[in-house]
Design an enzyme around this catalytic site. Structure first.
Site, PDB file in Angstrom:
ATOM      1  N   ASP A  72       9.644  -5.735  -3.933  1.00 53.07           N
ATOM      2  CA  ASP A  72       8.917  -6.462  -2.894  1.00 53.07           C
ATOM      3  C   ASP A  72       7.600  -5.732  -2.644  1.00 53.07           C
ATOM      4  OD1 ASP A  72       8.140  -8.153  -0.913  1.00 53.07           O
ATOM      5  OD2 ASP A  72       9.811  -7.769   0.430  1.00 53.07           O
ATOM      6  N   ASN A 118       8.285  -1.442 -17.309  1.00 54.64           N
ATOM      7  CA  ASN A 118       7.202  -2.117 -16.625  1.00 54.64           C
ATOM      8  C   ASN A 118       5.918  -1.306 -16.733  1.00 54.64           C
ATOM      9  OD1 ASN A 118       5.933  -1.237 -13.810  1.00 54.64           O
ATOM     10  ND2 ASN A 118       8.020  -0.384 -13.876  1.00 54.64           N
ATOM     11  N   PHE A 122       0.496  -1.240 -10.118  1.00 54.64           N
ATOM     12  CA  PHE A 122       0.256  -1.376  -8.672  1.00 54.64           C
ATOM     13  C   PHE A 122      -0.422  -2.711  -8.330  1.00 54.64           C
ATOM     14  CE2 PHE A 122      -0.042   3.497  -7.610  1.00 54.64           C
ATOM     15  CZ  PHE A 122       1.313   3.615  -7.879  1.00 54.64           C
ATOM     16  N   ASN A 147       5.665   2.303   0.686  1.00 60.52           N
ATOM     17  CA  ASN A 147       5.319   3.139  -0.457  1.00 60.52           C
ATOM     18  C   ASN A 147       3.827   2.971  -0.738  1.00 60.52           C
ATOM     19  OD1 ASN A 147       4.869   3.681  -3.413  1.00 60.52           O
ATOM     20  ND2 ASN A 147       7.046   4.183  -3.353  1.00 60.52           N
ATOM     21  N   ASN A 180       3.456   7.808  -3.389  1.00 64.87           N
ATOM     22  CA  ASN A 180       3.730   7.595  -4.803  1.00 64.87           C
ATOM     23  C   ASN A 180       2.647   8.282  -5.628  1.00 64.87           C
ATOM     24  OD1 ASN A 180       4.333   6.698  -7.364  1.00 64.87           O
ATOM     25  ND2 ASN A 180       4.612   4.556  -6.776  1.00 64.87           N
ATOM     26  N   SER A 183       3.927   7.090 -10.581  1.00 63.10           N
ATOM     27  CA  SER A 183       3.942   5.943 -11.473  1.00 63.10           C
ATOM     28  C   SER A 183       3.200   6.292 -12.760  1.00 63.10           C
ATOM     29  CB  SER A 183       3.281   4.731 -10.818  1.00 63.10           C
ATOM     30  OG  SER A 183       3.084   3.699 -11.781  1.00 63.10           O
ATOM     31  N   ASN A 185       1.820   4.131 -14.655  1.00 64.81           N
ATOM     32  CA  ASN A 185       1.014   2.966 -15.017  1.00 64.81           C
ATOM     33  C   ASN A 185      -0.364   2.913 -14.385  1.00 64.81           C
ATOM     34  OD1 ASN A 185       3.208   1.917 -16.564  1.00 64.81           O
ATOM     35  ND2 ASN A 185       4.173   1.291 -14.645  1.00 64.81           N
ATOM     36  N   THR A 186      -0.709   3.930 -13.593  1.00 66.73           N
ATOM     37  CA  THR A 186      -2.068   4.084 -13.064  1.00 66.73           C
ATOM     38  C   THR A 186      -2.665   5.323 -13.712  1.00 66.73           C
ATOM     39  OG1 THR A 186      -1.585   3.006 -10.957  1.00 66.73           O
ATOM     40  CG2 THR A 186      -3.448   4.508 -11.006  1.00 66.73           C
ATOM     41  N   LYS A 225       7.479  10.765  -3.844  1.00 72.50           N
ATOM     42  CA  LYS A 225       8.239  10.276  -4.997  1.00 72.50           C
ATOM     43  C   LYS A 225       7.709  10.940  -6.253  1.00 72.50           C
ATOM     44  CE  LYS A 225      10.307   6.088  -6.818  1.00 72.50           C
ATOM     45  NZ  LYS A 225      10.479   4.633  -6.593  1.00 72.50           N
ATOM     46  N   ASN A 254      10.976   8.507 -10.073  1.00 68.11           N
ATOM     47  CA  ASN A 254      10.328   7.294 -10.533  1.00 68.11           C
ATOM     48  C   ASN A 254      10.783   6.987 -11.961  1.00 68.11           C
ATOM     49  OD1 ASN A 254       8.403   5.130 -10.728  1.00 68.11           O
ATOM     50  ND2 ASN A 254       7.048   6.238  -9.333  1.00 68.11           N
ATOM     51  N   THR A 255      10.124   6.042 -12.606  1.00 69.64           N
ATOM     52  CA  THR A 255      10.477   5.656 -13.970  1.00 69.64           C
ATOM     53  C   THR A 255      10.072   6.745 -14.962  1.00 69.64           C
ATOM     54  OG1 THR A 255       8.365   4.478 -14.177  1.00 69.64           O
ATOM     55  CG2 THR A 255      10.297   3.197 -13.488  1.00 69.64           C
ATOM     56  N   TYR A 325      17.283  -0.575  -8.171  1.00 67.10           N
ATOM     57  CA  TYR A 325      16.271  -1.577  -8.515  1.00 67.10           C
ATOM     58  C   TYR A 325      16.798  -2.380  -9.707  1.00 67.10           C
ATOM     59  CZ  TYR A 325      11.759  -3.548 -10.087  1.00 67.10           C
ATOM     60  OH  TYR A 325      10.745  -4.386 -10.482  1.00 67.10           O
TER      61      TYR A 325
END
Length: 364
Positions: A72, A118, A122, A147, A180, A183, A185-186, A225, A254-255, A325
């Protein structure tokens, strides 16, 4: 069995991101229908029991199982997710300004591995849009964590300002906050976990949280995180820095960028891996943090939790709360009742009357 037999086959025929938006959007719209939340609680809700309720960070968690960030992203379905058995939830990751994220496709299923990859980046509508949604909620059934992250265009040397901006916009509406910095992905985000950048960021975050507490009244917890893809030495330094900063706890993890043991062809995709393959590494990280801090720094365990045994592994390793998740995607909303009943059985088996007695039990 409703989800497994009907919902999952339909959703898994759809593009993963379209299915994601369908679920979140559907839950959000359903919450606007009179009586819908009561129906969802009747179908999937979890009754609070004294052995699993947790009081932590000045908050009451009716169950120890929460929803991790990423599902979400814009706080669209807080009422809906609050009605299907979670004890808390994270919304976001949110950035000061809305941003589209990375190019599609950017979400991939790996069914034989019970995993997801994924590289969303963000994607979110921004802090002001989230503040508007959260401010409109009349009640909170469960604690909601916000987050926060930095915009992709913001260089690391200016990252502190993005985290401060998120806190300024959202402090009145989050029950606690999650920084966070993990991640994958950033670009360069994970660099904020190391060296002086980490201590500088956490000092800025703590100072802004204190400023907002004076304005609005009431201190609120902030957690960090972290990523699983760190060496033992990097983890030890991170934990020392986080502990010294005075933040309230750590979410681990995290992932991951690891692809060890995967069988599905989507393993070639770039991005962060979540799901069952992450279970062992994230549990190891939880254990190391607990041992290093002597259990003084609360941990939320996240990564590869599908069963009550998975959750219990992290609790015995040192987690006071846990998050899911990917299990929600593969198992459906029935998973929360299974986790709750299974955890109660495991506590009773080991002679514990409350979950707090099991936290860190592997270290005693």
């Amino acid at each position: 069995m409703l989800y497994r037999n009907i919902g999952k086959p339909i959703f898994f025929k759809l593009d993963p991101e379209k299915a994601h938006h369908l679920v979140v959007g559907g839950l959000g719209r359903a919450s606007g229908v009179v009586g819908a939340d009561a129906v969802m609680r009747g179908m999937y809700g979890v009754s609070e029991t004294p052995d699993l309720a947790v009081d932590l960070f000045g908050l009451h968690f009716p169950t120890p199982v929460g929803l991790a960030a990423g599902l979400d992203k814009n706080a669209q379905a807080v009422k809906g997710f609050s009605s299907i058995g979670f004890g808390f939830m994270e919304v976001g990751t949110v950035t000061p300004k809305g941003q589209p994220g990375n190019e599609q496709p950017r979400l991939f299923r790996l069914p034989p591995d019970e995993a997801l990859i994924n590289r969303m980046g963000f994607n979110n509508e921004g802090a002001e849009a989230m503040a508007k949604r959260l401010s409109a909620l009349k009640e909170r059934r469960i604690p909601v964590a916000v987050n926060i992250g930095k915009n992709k265009a913001t260089p690391n040397e200016k990252a502190n300002g993005d985290y401060e901006a998120c806190i300024q916009a959202l402090f009145p509406y989050g029950d606690f906050f999650v920084v966070n910095i993990s991640s994958p992905n950033t670009p360069d985000l994970r660099s904020l976990q190391h060296g002086s950048e980490l201590s500088s960021l956490l000092e800025a975050v703590k100072n802004e949280m204190s400023r907002q507490a004076k304005i609005h009244g009431g201190e609120k917890a902030v957690l960090v995180k972290i990523a699983p893809d760190v060496s033992d030495e990097e983890l030890e330094f991170m934990v020392d820095t986080i502990s010294a900063s005075g933040v309230s706890g750590i979410i681990a993890t995290n992932t991951t960028l690891s692809r060890d043991g995967l069988t599905h062809s989507n393993a070639k995709e770039t991005g962060g891996l979540s799901g069952k393959p992450l279970h062992n590494r994230s549990t190891e990280i939880v254990s190391r943090i607990y041992k290093q801090t002597g259990g003084a720094l609360p941990i939320i365990g996240s990564g590869g939790i599908f069963t009550a045994s998975d959750a219990y592994d992290k609790i015995r390793a040192g987690a006071s709360l846990v998050e899911i998740y990917t299990a929600l995607i593969y198992e459906g909303p029935e998973v929360n009742r299974k986790l709750h009943s299974g955890l109660r059985e495991l506590l009773a088996r080991d002679g514990f009357s409350h979950i707090s007695e099991a936290v860190g039990a592997n270290h005693r």
